[in-house]
Design a protein around this motif. Structure first.
Motif, short mmCIF file in Angstrom:
data_model
loop_
_atom_site.label_atom_id
_atom_site.label_comp_id
_atom_site.label_asym_id
_atom_site.label_seq_id
_atom_site.Cartn_x
_atom_site.Cartn_y
_atom_site.Cartn_z
N PRO A 131 5.99 12.47 4.28
CA PRO A 131 7.22 12.40 4.32
C PRO A 131 7.72 11.31 5.23
O PRO A 131 6.92 11.08 6.32
N GLY A 132 8.43 10.33 4.70
CA GLY A 132 8.95 9.04 5.47
C GLY A 132 7.95 7.87 5.31
O GLY A 132 8.53 6.85 5.82
N SER A 133 6.91 8.20 4.47
CA SER A 133 6.00 7.03 4.35
C SER A 133 6.65 6.18 3.18
O SER A 133 7.24 6.72 2.42
N PRO A 134 6.32 4.73 3.33
CA PRO A 134 6.74 3.81 2.21
C PRO A 134 5.89 4.13 0.88
O PRO A 134 5.08 4.57 0.66
N ILE A 135 6.81 3.91 -0.32
CA ILE A 135 6.26 4.46 -1.61
C ILE A 135 6.67 3.18 -2.61
O ILE A 135 7.66 2.60 -2.18
N PRO A 136 6.13 3.00 -3.73
CA PRO A 136 6.31 1.76 -4.50
C PRO A 136 7.42 1.76 -5.06
O PRO A 136 8.25 0.85 -5.48
N ALA A 137 8.06 3.06 -5.36
CA ALA A 137 9.17 3.21 -6.20
C ALA A 137 9.93 4.58 -6.09
O ALA A 137 9.20 5.24 -5.45
N ALA A 138 11.11 4.71 -6.41
CA ALA A 138 11.69 6.12 -6.29
C ALA A 138 12.50 6.10 -7.84
O ALA A 138 12.92 5.19 -8.47
N PRO A 139 12.58 7.42 -7.87
CA PRO A 139 11.84 8.68 -7.38
C PRO A 139 10.78 9.04 -7.76
O PRO A 139 10.00 8.69 -8.76
N LEU A 140 10.16 9.64 -6.77
CA LEU A 140 8.57 10.22 -7.07
C LEU A 140 8.90 11.48 -8.18
O LEU A 140 9.61 12.23 -7.83
#
Length: 202
Positions: A133-142
């Motif tokens: 939770p709160g970590s960077p992700i490449p795109a939203a939504p997962l």
């Protein structure tokens, strides 16, 4: 819940009213205390706050139970400094409450096991993703999780015990405010009865 016809008249009634409203927040999804704001101390010493679902209230032990992903920042904050404040407001009853105390995290104990066993399947899926939770992700939504494999390892219970409760009731004919404090020193036995109770200027 509609606003009471009249405000509680005594400090004993005020405390009973406040605790009853917290319990209603657990039972009623539409109650303002169903979700509360939980503030902890960040690693840089500043405040950090988020909204959480209130899962259980024990008025005798003076505890609130909340659930969290064990990997979230608030868990590390509470482990480092257990001082926490909880704030709630119910617009229907025009009641605000602030509670101060200390929290502990149960990751794999009996309390966490029981809370996990009582959780709905859809709620368990919230803890399944491998992403922190709160970590960077490449795109939203997962994409939402569909399997709960590994989810239990990410689940924790936050048990918050308050030593101060402040109650503020807003009314057209005059606001009322009160504070209750408990002495939880090393030699003090747990008590539902406050050591201090006082009216405050609104």
């Amino acid at each position: 819940m509609p606003q009471p016809l009249s405000a509680p008249a005594t400090l004993d009634e005020v405390l009973a009213h406040g605790l009853a409203e917290l319990r209603r927040g657990v039972a009623d999804r539409r109650h303002g205390f169903r979700t509360v704001n939980v503030a902890s101390i960040a690693t840089d010493g500043g405040p950090d706050v988020r909204t959480m679902v209130l899962r259980a209230v024990d008025p005798v032990a003076r505890t609130l139970r909340l659930h969290s992903d064990v990997r979230s920042g608030k868990i590390a904050q509470i482990d480092r400094d257990p001082r926490v404040m909880v704030h709630g407001y119910d617009a229907r009853s025009r009641l605000q409450m602030r509670l101060r105390g200390h929290a502990v995290v149960d990751r794999a104990g009996a309390l966490a096991d029981a809370a996990w066993a009582a959780s709905q399947p859809m709620a368990r899926l919230c803890y399944a993703p491998d992403t922190v939770p709160g970590s960077p992700i490449p795109a939203a939504p997962l994409p939402p999780a569909t399997e709960e494999a590994g989810a239990r390892a990410h689940f924790a219970v936050i048990l918050f015990r308050f030593d101060m409760l402040e109650w503020l009731w807003l009314a057209a004919d005059g606001h009322r405010r009160a504070r209750f404090m408990w002495d939880d020193g090393a030699d003090a036995a747990a008590s539902a009865a406050p050591a201090q109770a006082m009216w405050l200027a609104p």
